[in-house]
Design an enzyme around this catalytic site. Structure first.
Site, PDB file in Angstrom:
ATOM      1  N   ASP A   1       1.030  -0.898  -0.072  1.00 28.41           N
ATOM      2  CA  ASP A   1       0.201  -0.042   0.084  1.00 28.41           C
ATOM      3  C   ASP A   1       0.736   1.621  -0.288  1.00 28.41           C
ATOM      4  OD1 ASP A   1      -2.979   1.600   0.599  1.00 28.41           O
ATOM      5  OD2 ASP A   1      -1.794   2.099   2.014  1.00 28.41           O
TER       6      ASP A   1
ATOM      7  N   GLU B   1      15.087 -15.506  -0.372  1.00 26.87           N
ATOM      8  CA  GLU B   1      15.563 -16.284   0.556  1.00 26.87           C
ATOM      9  C   GLU B   1      14.450 -17.620   0.728  1.00 26.87           C
ATOM     10  OE1 GLU B   1      16.797 -14.828   4.720  1.00 26.87           O
ATOM     11  OE2 GLU B   1      17.560 -13.261   3.543  1.00 26.87           O
TER      12      GLU B   1
END
Length: 544
Positions: A220, A276
Site C-alpha cells: 500500500d 530467501e
C-alpha cells in the site's frame, strides 16, 4: 478449432490473473454482516472455477477499522472481526490445495494511532526515541499553532494534527504540543522511514507472514514511504494536467511527499528477503507488487527493476478514457517503459476498492456494461498480469450509498461520497438482501441495492449470456490462446478501432458509434454478439 500455442511463463506471477478480495465485502461466515477469513475460505472453489490464479486480500490485521483495516494496530495478528491466526492458516492451506496463490496487503507508510509505537510516542517527550519512529515536528508561528508545512491530506484537510502533552512549566496539566504527519486520516500517522527501527520492524513482518506461507505482498502507498528530509512546503500553484479527471493521489506537480529515491533501497532489501523463501522462477517464488501512483510509466518501471519489486500496478490503463487512441497509447507506452525492466511485464487493472467501478465510469447501464466487457477482453489479451476486482465478473456498477450508510473516512473529512459505492458486499444468491452474503437475514455493513437479484452468482451460473459466464470464457481463452512471455504485442488505433496483435491473435475493440466490417479469421471469443460486422462497444479475438 486451431491448435493453441503452448508457452509457459517464466514465473507463476508473470501472467497471473489476480482477483482482489475486499475482505469486508466478499463473504461473511459468522453472521455479523462483515466479511471474514472463513467466508473467503468457503468461496475458494468459486474463484478456482472462475479461472483466476491468485487472490489478493485487503488488510485483515488488528485494527480500529477507522480506514477499514488500512490503519494497522498489530501487523502480526488477525483482527477478531475477521477471525484468528488459525483462520488465516486454514485459508492459506485450502487455497494452495485448490491451486490458488495468496497475496496479502501490507501497509508500511503509516500505522494506526492505536499501534503500540504511536501510543508510546504520545506518552514520550519531544525528541525521544519513541517519537523518532514517526514524523513529529514543532509547529510554525510564535506559539507553534500553525502546522509545520502546508501539506494536505489525501482524505481532505491538513496533513498535520497537533497533540496535547504534559506542561513541564507547571508539572501538571497539559498544553498544546507537537504536530504529527498523516497523509491520510488523522488516525493513520506516517512512519519515519529514515529511522532504521522502522525498516527492521517491517522485515520482521515480512518474515512472519512468509513463514506462514503467503505467496506475496501488495504494498500500500508504495511510493510514499520516504518524504523529503526537510519536510519543506509544497508548491501548490500548478495542477497536474489530467484530462480524465481520475487521478487519485497525484494532483500537483511539486510533490515532496511522494516518489523519493530512498524508497527503492527499501524494496531492494525486501527483494532479498523474498528470494530467501523462493528462487526466481521456482514454484515457491514469493512476490511483491507496488501500489504506486507514479507520475509516468517510466517512473513506474523504476519500482520493478530486477533487484526491487516484481510488479507495479499500471494505473494508466484504469485512468484512460474510452477511446481507441487512448487505449493504444497506454498499451504501447506501458510495454515500452517496462522493456528495460528484466522479467517485469506490465500489469493491467480496470477497477479496485479505491475507484469508481469501470461499468459506471464507462457510462453506466447497458452501454457501460458492454464497454466494460469489451475493455476487459482487451486487457486479458495483453502480456503480463491482470488484476480483477471482486464483483466485476458479475457486472456490478458503482452504488449510490445513502449518506447515512457511508463509512469512508474521506466522506467524513470532505463531504464527498468517497469509496463506499465500490465496496458494497457481493450478492451470492437469493432475491433480496443480504443475497447470501451473510447467513440468515443478517444485513451487511453497507446496504445492498434491492434490485440485485438478477446479478447474484446463483442467478448468473447457468446463463450463458451472463457477465459471469463471459468472464469464465474469457479467462479460459486467455489460458488457451495468449500465454507466453516472449510473444510480441503491438497496439494501434485505426480511427475508433483499437487493434492489438499478440502472437497469432488479433484483438479488435470498436470504441466508436457505428459498426465496422469484421476482418477474416476465426472468432475465438467476443464480448458481445458479432457477425460480419463488429458492433460499437464490442471487442473480439480473431485467429488466422
Amino acid at each position: 478449432m486451431s491448435t493453441p500455442p503452448a508457452q509457459p511463463a517464466a514465473g507463476w506471477w508473470q501472467e497471473a490473473v489476480v482477483y482482489q478480495v475486499y475482505i469486508r465485502s466478499f463473504a461473511d461466515a459468522d453472521g455479523d454482516g462483515v466479511g471474514d477469513l472463513a467466508g473467503i475460505t468457503s468461496r475458494l472453489p468459486y474463484l478456482r472455477d472462475l479461472g483466476v490464479d491468485a487472490l489478493w486480500i485487503t488488510p485483515f490485521y488488528r485494527s480500529p477499522q477507522k480506514d477499514h483495516g488500512y490503519d494497522v494496530a498489530d501487523y502480526l495478528d488477525i483482527d477478531p472481526l475477521f477471525g484468528a491466526l488459525d483462520d488465516a492458516d486454514a485459508l492459506l492451506a485450502r487455497a494452495h490445495e485448490v491451486g490458488l496463490r495468496v497475496i496479502v496487503d501490507l501497509v508500511p507508510n503509516h500505522t494506526s494511532d492505536q499501534h503500540p509505537w504511536f501510543q508510546a510516542a504520545l506518552a514520550a517527550p519531544p525528541g525521544s526515541p519513541e517519537r523518532a519512529r514517526y514524523l513529529f515536528r514543532d509547529g510554525r508561528g510564535p506559539d507553534g499553532s500553525e502546522p509545520p508545512n502546508n501539506w494536505g491530506s489525501i482524505f481532505g484537510g491538513p496533513a498535520w494534527t497537533r497533540i496535547t502533552e504534559p506542561d513541564p512549566s507547571t508539572g501538571s496539566g497539559t498544553r498544546p504540543g507537537q504536530w504529527y504527519l498523516h497523509l491520510f486520516d488523522t488516525s493513520q500517522p506516517d512512519l519515519d522511514w529514515r529511522n532504521p527501527e522502522v525498516g527492521d520492524m517491517f522485515e520482521d513482518v515480512l518474515r512472519f507472514w512468509l513463514d506462514r506461507g503467503v505467496d506475496g505482498f501488495r504494498i500500500d502507498v508504495a511510493h510514499g514511504l520516504y518524504k523529503e528530509a526537510t519536510l519543506r512546503d509544497q508548491d501548490q500553484s500548478e495542477l497536474v494536467d489530467d484530462p480524465t479527471g481520475s487521478m487519485v493521489e497525484r494532483v500537483l506537480r511539486d510533490e515532496p511527499m511522494w516518489e523519493q529515491p530512498e524508497v527503492h533501497d527499501v524494496y531492494r532489501r525486501w527483494r532479498r528477503v523474498l528470494e530467501e523463501y523462493g528462487a526466481a522462477g521456482s514454484p515457491d517464488e514469493r512476490i511483491a507488487v507496488a501500489e504506486a501512483w507514479t507520475r509516468t510509466a517510466a517512473s513506474m518501471a523504476e519500482f520493478v527493476r530486477s533487484d526491487e519489486l516484481h510488479q507495479a500496478f499500471n494505473f494508466a490503463w484504469l485512468t484512460a478514457e474510452w477511446s481507441a487512441p487512448a487505449f493504444a497509447e497506454v498499451v504501447t507506452g506501458s510495454i515500452a517503459a517496462l522493456a528495460t525492466a528484466e522479467a517485469a511485464p506490465p500489469t493491467w487493472v480496470l477497477s479496485n476498492h479505491d475507484v469508481v467501478r469501470h461499468p459506471t465510469r464507462y457510462g453506466g447501464g447497458p452501454v457501460g456494461l458492454a464497454r466494460a466487457r469489451a475493455a476487459t477482453l482487451v486487457m486479458l489479451a495483453l502480456p503480463g498480469s491482470a488484476y480483477l476486482y471482486q464483483g466485476e465478473e458479475l457486472g456490478l456498477e458503482q452504488v449510490d450509498v445513502p449518506p447515512e450508510a457511508r463509512q469512508d473516512p474521506s466522506w467524513f473529512r470532505t463531504g464527498q461520497p468517497g469509496r463506499d459505492g465500490c465496496r458494497v458486499p457481493l450478492p451470492w444468491a437469493g432475491t433480496a438482501p443480504p443475497y447470501g452474503f451473510s447467513p440468515g437475514d443478517a444485513q451487511p455493513w453497507i446496504p445492498q441495492p434491492g434490485d440485485w437479484a438478477t446479478l447474484t452468482v446463483a442467478a448468473q451460473e447457468d446463463d450463458e449470456d451472463s457477465t459471469l459466464a463471459f468472464y469464465r470464457r474469457a479467462l479460459a481463452a486467455r489460458r488457451t490462446w495468449v500465454r507466453g512471455t516472449d510473444e510480441a504485442c503491438t497496439a494501434e488505433a485505426g480511427g475508433d478501432v483499437l487493434v492489438v496483435r499478440r502472437g497469432g491473435v488479433t484483438v479488435l475493440l470498436n470504441a466508436g458509434e457505428r459498426s465496422v466490417p469484421m476482418p477474416a479469421g476465426e472468432v475465438l471469443i467476443s464480448s458481445g454478439p458479432v457477425g460480419d460486422r463488429l458492433p460499437p462497444d464490442t471487442a473480439v479475438w480473431l485467429r488466422g
